[in-house]
Write a protein that holds these residues in place. Structure first.
Motif, mmCIF file in Angstrom:
data_model
loop_
_atom_site.group_PDB
_atom_site.id
_atom_site.type_symbol
_atom_site.label_atom_id
_atom_site.label_comp_id
_atom_site.label_asym_id
_atom_site.label_seq_id
_atom_site.Cartn_x
_atom_site.Cartn_y
_atom_site.Cartn_z
ATOM 1 N N ILE A 201 0.865 -1.182 0.000
ATOM 2 C CA ILE A 201 0.000 0.000 0.000
ATOM 3 C C ILE A 201 0.898 1.227 0.000
ATOM 4 N N PHE A 202 0.589 2.185 -0.866
ATOM 5 C CA PHE A 202 1.362 3.420 -0.907
ATOM 6 C C PHE A 202 0.435 4.615 -0.791
ATOM 7 N N ILE B 41 -0.260 -4.095 -5.807
ATOM 8 C CA ILE B 41 -0.026 -2.784 -5.220
ATOM 9 C C ILE B 41 -1.325 -1.997 -5.220
ATOM 10 N N LEU B 42 -1.562 -1.269 -4.137
ATOM 11 C CA LEU B 42 -2.664 -0.326 -4.059
ATOM 12 C C LEU B 42 -2.085 1.041 -3.746
ATOM 13 N N ARG C 257 3.897 -5.619 -12.117
ATOM 14 C CA ARG C 257 3.002 -5.993 -11.019
ATOM 15 C C ARG C 257 1.668 -5.267 -11.176
ATOM 16 N N PRO C 258 0.545 -5.951 -10.900
ATOM 17 C CA PRO C 258 -0.761 -5.297 -11.019
ATOM 18 C C PRO C 258 -0.940 -4.245 -9.922
ATOM 19 N N ALA C 259 -1.562 -3.131 -10.279
ATOM 20 C CA ALA C 259 -1.745 -2.044 -9.320
ATOM 21 C C ALA C 259 -3.132 -1.441 -9.472
ATOM 22 N N ALA C 260 -3.701 -1.053 -8.329
ATOM 23 C CA ALA C 260 -4.957 -0.298 -8.305
ATOM 24 C C ALA C 260 -4.667 1.086 -7.751
ATOM 25 N N VAL D 3 -7.473 2.478 5.066
ATOM 26 C CA VAL D 3 -7.453 1.445 6.107
ATOM 27 C C VAL D 3 -8.601 0.456 5.894
ATOM 28 N N ASP D 4 -9.767 0.954 5.520
ATOM 29 C CA ASP D 4 -10.890 0.056 5.268
ATOM 30 C C ASP D 4 -10.612 -0.875 4.090
ATOM 31 N N LEU D 5 -9.942 -0.359 3.073
ATOM 32 C CA LEU D 5 -9.557 -1.217 1.949
ATOM 33 C C LEU D 5 -8.591 -2.312 2.407
ATOM 34 N N ILE D 6 -7.587 -1.919 3.200
ATOM 35 C CA ILE D 6 -6.606 -2.900 3.701
ATOM 36 C C ILE D 6 -7.310 -3.971 4.529
#
Length: 403
Positions: free
Chosen positions: A9-10, A117-118, A142-145, A24-27
């Motif tokens: 997470i970045f 990665i998010l 790497r896939p990222a959102a 935080v809710d996503l994590i």
């Protein structure tokens, strides 16, 4: 489902608020899918209250990126007008900052080697480092959102070619874009050429808590309240001015503002100059029981000028508040006018005064709005609903990694 190794997470964020809360809710929604989670940020970009809300321990890592938001944060002690003068020349250096940060992020990603990665942004483009992150993810395969939780801004005329290029690279690099309001997705398409089908709307959610029943010390008082960052963009100065007008006709009114921001000092000054210390309470940054505080409000006014899908509104729905809110961002996706609350145009003292006066004169309407607000929360805004949607969306990322 087999656990993937590492989720990275970045974020680059210097203000407390809904951006990190949504992150935080996503994590928390997908933490069980990964063996480990790395949370990478600028220094002081993640606050203690964010970490306390995480379901599990994460590996907090810092990275030093040169960005205008960072410099703005470091110069916060300088008055805003002077700060803008200092920062303006840095606009010309933004492309250089972007390339340097992109290289730094590529090297860090190779070292961490995440499965996916998010990259969590506030608005758009906001922190360009979050856009650099999804491009860096594409470079290393790497896939990222990318998540966006506030309304985007139009491209700046003097940097339109640069910004158009960055937008194109970001959309080509992100496997998906998570937004918390349909309004944001539409604006990204119109203002920033986001391709159709790239975004996924996931509204914020909150844990279910029954409304608190509060007992006032003085039943004759009528409390107007707001919980928000006390910035000019939140419209709190308009709320204050509306209260001043209303209080002349309704001396029983009181105003409670919870939060801190760039107009906190101005609000304190106006309160003192007008001699309203006994009728206006400025609580500052509030970390207590929000539900208990909301229960003391007779009318909840959210006067923001610019929004995504604010948690403050969901908290008010959960607490069965009588709500007056501006018709901005994703707020109309949470509140139907005259059903769960009253919606007004932003930036209008007269609109706030008229809505509050109507509620004071129509107590039965206030009761209906409060009951409908709670029903809307139970139907659409509870945290398990959000988490299930997030898990479905992240399945797309995991499929991208498997390919």
């Amino acid at each position: 489902m087999k656990q993937l190794k590492t989720l990275l997470i970045f974020t680059e964020n210097y203000a407390r608020g809904g951006g990190n809360r949504y992150m935080v809710d996503l994590i928390n929604s997908v933490e069980s899918n990964y063996e480990s989670i790395v949370l990478l940020s600028n220094d002081k970009g993640v606050f203690e209250e964010d970490c306390r809300r995480l379901y599990r321990n994460v590996d907090l890592q810092k990275i030093m990126l040169v960005t205008r938001p960072l410099i703005n944060h470091l110069l916060y002690f300088i008055p805003p007008n002077f700060r803008r003068v200092i920062l303006f020349p840095l606009v010309l250096l933004e492309p250089v900052f972007f390339i340097v940060n992109l290289i730094a992020l590529v090297f860090r990603l190779k070292r961490i080697n995440p499965a996916c990665i998010l990259s969590c942004n506030g608005g758009y483009p906001a922190a360009y480092s979050t856009l650099a992150m999804v491009i860096a993810a594409r470079i290393i395969g790497r896939p990222a959102a990318l998540s966006v939780v506030s309304m985007p801004t139009p491209r700046r005329p003097y940097l339109k070619h640069y910004e158009k290029l960055i937008d194109k690279l970001a959309w080509a690099s992100a496997a998906l874009v998570i937004v918390n309001a349909n309004t944001i997705a539409k604006a990204l398409a119109v203002l920033r050429d986001m391709p159709e089908g790239l975004s996924q709307v996931i509204h914020n959610g909150l844990e279910d808590k029954p409304p608190v029943i509060a007992h006032k010390k003085n039943e004759a008082e009528v409390v107007i309240g707001c919980v928000a960052r006390l910035d000019a963009a939140k419209g709190v100065l308009f709320l204050f001015d509306a209260f001043v007008e209303l209080e002349r006709v309704h001396p029983e009114l009181r105003l409670v503002l919870a939060g801190s921001g760039d107009v906190s000092d101005e609000l304190a000054r106006r309160t003192e100059v007008l001699g309203l210390q006994s009728k206006v309470k400025l609580l500052g940054h509030f970390e207590g029981d929000v539900g208990g505080l909301l229960a003391t409000f007779d009318i909840y006014v959210f006067p923001s000028l610019w929004e995504g899908f604010p948690y403050s509104i969901i908290e008010a729905l959960r607490s069965a508040c009588v709500i007056v809110a501006t018709r901005v961002g994703g707020i109309p996706e949470a509140i139907i006018d005259n059903v769960e609350g009253l919606l007004i145009e932003p930036g209008s003292v007269e609109a706030i005064s008229a809505a509050v006066s109507r509620l004071l004169n129509e107590p039965n309407l206030a009761k209906v709005l409060a009951a409908n607000a709670r029903a809307r929360f139970e139907q659409d805004m509870m945290l398990p609903v959000m988490q299930e949607r997030v898990r479905g969306v992240f399945a797309r990322l995991q499929e991208s990694e498997a390919v």
